[in-house]
Every structure is written in C-alpha cells, then in structure tokens.
Scaffold this active site. Structure first.
Site, PDB file in Angstrom:
ATOM      1  N   GLY A 253      41.364  48.485  35.045  1.00  0.00           N
ATOM      2  CA  GLY A 253      42.309  47.390  34.851  1.00  0.00           C
ATOM      3  C   GLY A 253      42.472  46.861  33.445  1.00  0.00           C
TER       4      GLY A 253
ATOM      5  N   GLU B 247      37.669  42.222  30.370  1.00  0.00           N
ATOM      6  CA  GLU B 247      38.099  42.421  31.759  1.00  0.00           C
ATOM      7  C   GLU B 247      39.564  42.049  31.926  1.00  0.00           C
ATOM      8  OE1 GLU B 247      37.946  43.584  34.509  1.00  0.00           O
ATOM      9  OE2 GLU B 247      36.100  43.275  35.624  1.00  0.00           O
ATOM     10  N   ASP B 248      40.210  42.630  32.934  1.00  0.00           N
ATOM     11  CA  ASP B 248      41.571  42.219  33.256  1.00  0.00           C
ATOM     12  C   ASP B 248      41.564  40.880  33.982  1.00  0.00           C
ATOM     13  OD1 ASP B 248      40.370  43.336  35.502  1.00  0.00           O
ATOM     14  OD2 ASP B 248      42.093  44.533  36.098  1.00  0.00           O
TER      15      ASP B 248
ATOM     16  N   ASP C 254      37.639  37.399  39.297  1.00  0.00           N
ATOM     17  CA  ASP C 254      38.050  36.823  40.577  1.00  0.00           C
ATOM     18  C   ASP C 254      36.852  36.049  41.163  1.00  0.00           C
ATOM     19  OD1 ASP C 254      39.383  36.330  42.956  1.00  0.00           O
ATOM     20  OD2 ASP C 254      39.257  38.371  43.694  1.00  0.00           O
TER      21      ASP C 254
ATOM     22  N   PHE D 236      47.576  37.374  44.640  1.00  0.00           N
ATOM     23  CA  PHE D 236      47.399  38.722  44.108  1.00  0.00           C
ATOM     24  C   PHE D 236      48.369  38.975  42.956  1.00  0.00           C
ATOM     25  CE2 PHE D 236      47.184  43.310  43.921  1.00  0.00           C
ATOM     26  CZ  PHE D 236      45.812  43.500  44.045  1.00  0.00           C
TER      27      PHE D 236
ATOM     28  N   ASP E  47      46.681  46.600  39.224  1.00  0.00           N
ATOM     29  CA  ASP E  47      47.415  47.418  40.192  1.00  0.00           C
ATOM     30  C   ASP E  47      47.383  46.848  41.595  1.00  0.00           C
ATOM     31  OD1 ASP E  47      44.580  48.066  40.612  1.00  0.00           O
ATOM     32  OD2 ASP E  47      45.335  49.623  41.945  1.00  0.00           O
TER      33      ASP E  47
ATOM     34  N   ARG F 282      50.408  49.258  37.186  1.00  0.00           N
ATOM     35  CA  ARG F 282      49.615  49.087  35.952  1.00  0.00           C
ATOM     36  C   ARG F 282      50.470  49.192  34.700  1.00  0.00           C
ATOM     37  NH1 ARG F 282      44.145  49.210  37.385  1.00  0.00           N
ATOM     38  NH2 ARG F 282      43.532  50.685  38.999  1.00  0.00           N
TER      39      ARG F 282
HETATM   40  P1  IMP Z   1      35.441  40.153  41.138  1.00  0.00           P
HETATM   41  O1  IMP Z   1      34.214  41.023  41.139  1.00  0.00           O
HETATM   42  O2  IMP Z   1      35.645  39.506  42.475  1.00  0.00           O
HETATM   43  O3  IMP Z   1      35.455  39.139  40.023  1.00  0.00           O
HETATM   44  O4  IMP Z   1      36.678  41.105  41.014  1.00  0.00           O
HETATM   45  C1  IMP Z   1      37.054  41.662  39.847  1.00  0.00           C
HETATM   46  C2  IMP Z   1      37.960  42.866  40.071  1.00  0.00           C
HETATM   47  O5  IMP Z   1      38.772  42.770  41.259  1.00  0.00           O
HETATM   48  C3  IMP Z   1      38.940  42.932  38.932  1.00  0.00           C
HETATM   49  O6  IMP Z   1      38.391  43.628  37.835  1.00  0.00           O
HETATM   50  C4  IMP Z   1      40.118  43.629  39.561  1.00  0.00           C
HETATM   51  O7  IMP Z   1      39.957  45.030  39.436  1.00  0.00           O
HETATM   52  C5  IMP Z   1      40.083  43.233  41.005  1.00  0.00           C
HETATM   53  N1  IMP Z   1      41.066  42.129  41.268  1.00  0.00           N
HETATM   54  C6  IMP Z   1      40.786  40.846  41.581  1.00  0.00           C
HETATM   55  N2  IMP Z   1      41.909  40.118  41.745  1.00  0.00           N
HETATM   56  C7  IMP Z   1      42.935  40.969  41.515  1.00  0.00           C
HETATM   57  C8  IMP Z   1      44.380  40.794  41.521  1.00  0.00           C
HETATM   58  O8  IMP Z   1      44.953  39.712  41.760  1.00  0.00           O
HETATM   59  N3  IMP Z   1      45.106  41.916  41.238  1.00  0.00           N
HETATM   60  C9  IMP Z   1      44.543  43.121  40.961  1.00  0.00           C
HETATM   61  N4  IMP Z   1      43.212  43.312  40.941  1.00  0.00           N
HETATM   62  C10 IMP Z   1      42.405  42.252  41.224  1.00  0.00           C
HETATM   63 MG    MG Z   2      38.837  44.817  36.285  1.00  0.00          MG
END
Ligand code: IMP
Ligand code: MG
Length: 178
Positions: free
Chosen positions: A48, A102-103, A106, A155, A162, A168
C-alpha cells in the site's frame, strides 16, 4: 461528485490529488528539518505505501536511505485472529534512525507488530509516517509522528490503497459510498 466503481462497490472522491501532493511535500519538509544531521533509514511497508513512499522520498532534502518490507498475514487461532510475518528486511538497522512509512494505520496492529520486530535489532529510534489514520479504530498505543490525514472509519481506496487488488493506481483518494 466524482465517483468510481471497483468490483461491486462504488466510491466517491474524498481527497484530491493536489491536496495529497501538497501534504506529502509538507511532511517531507518537516522530516528533513527534524532529521537534519541524521541519515534516517526509511522503511516502506508494501504494497500500500509504495506511492506515498516514493512521493515523500522525492522531497527529502537530507542524506537518507530507503528499504521496503512486506507483512504477510494469515488467519490463525490466536486472540487477534491473525498471525503476521515480516518479509524482506536486508538492511542492518542497528543504531539507525528508522522512519516507517505506511499508507494507513487502522487498528495499529500492523504498526505495533513492525515496531516490535524492528526493535529486536536495536535501532537508535523509530518513528511512524502514515498517509492516513483512522483514529476511531485504533486499538494500540501507536503514535504517528508524521501523519497526512485523519479519516473516518470508512473504507478508502486510491493512491496505493486497494479494494480487492484494484484502485492502487488512482491519483486521488476515494471513500466507499454507503
Ligand atoms: P491495521 O493493522 O489494522 O492498522 O491495518 C493496516 C493495514 O490494513 C493497512 O496497511 C492497509 O493495508 C489495510 N487497510 C486498513 N484500512 C484500509 C482502507 O480503508 N483501505 C485499504 N486498506 C486498508
Ligand atoms: Mg499498508
């Protein structure tokens, strides 16, 4: 309002490209100022973060290095329901000032996992740069020193992010339509 369809879902424009670009440049300027006299090691989290990482890096004006890693995750039986694995770290991070890129943060589970993994190799410091964050979903005490935008718990796709593999390549960021 500009909308797009990816697979079975509709998305609407949320952050236009020019807003992203100017924010990313601003973050790079701040990092360059803060890390002046250091030679930070940027670690981009694939897939991402590839576009954000590239645009951010282009505007860094101090001596620096870059590397990329990937986190593979699969369903497991632990409490979080996920087991993670770190792939692709070749650099020696011992004594380095690490900037994770990071992108989106979450829940913060990925960021916490990566912080713990890299800490095993004794870096001098670790900070996080993330284009997006969903503060309502955060379950881990992760602090994002260089944050692009806080977004609601919807989302998002585009600019590296993606939905089931698509989106992407979009230059703007879109939010799912309810
Ligand atoms: P975390 O471990 O819950 O913080 O999730 C992080 C990863 O979940 C990110 O690096 C993304 O790849 C994916 N992710 C979380 N939210 C989104 C979203 O809204 N769109 C796309 N990917 C997401
Ligand atoms: Mg990511």
């Amino acid at each position: 309002m500009k909308t797009i369809t990816l697979h079975d879902k509709e998305f609407e424009l949320y952050i236009p490209s020019y807003t992203i670009q100017s924010r990313v440049k601003g973050l790079a300027e701040k990092i360059s100022e803060d890390m002046n006299q250091k030679t930070p090691l940027f670690i981009g989290v694939l897939n991402g973060a590839f576009l954000f990482c590239a645009d951010l890096f282009k505007h860094i004006t101090i001596e620096c290095e870059i590397s990329f890693i990937k986190v593979s995750s699969y369903k497991g039986t632990n409490s979080e329901g996920k087991v993670k694995n770190l792939i692709g770290l070749n650099e020696d991070v011992n004594g380095r000032d690490v900037i994770f890129v990071e992108d989106i943060v979450d829940t913060g589970i990925t960021a916490t996992f990566l912080t713990n993994e890299i800490n095993k190799f004794n870096p001098k410091s670790i900070v996080w740069a993330s284009l997006l964050s969903k503060p309502n979903n955060l379950t881990q005490p992760i602090s994002i020193k260089y944050l692009g935008f806080e977004v609601p718990d919807d989302f998002m796709v585009g600019y590296g992010l993606d939905y089931k593999g698509l989106g992407r390549n979009l230059q703007d960021i879109y939010r799912i339509k309810n």
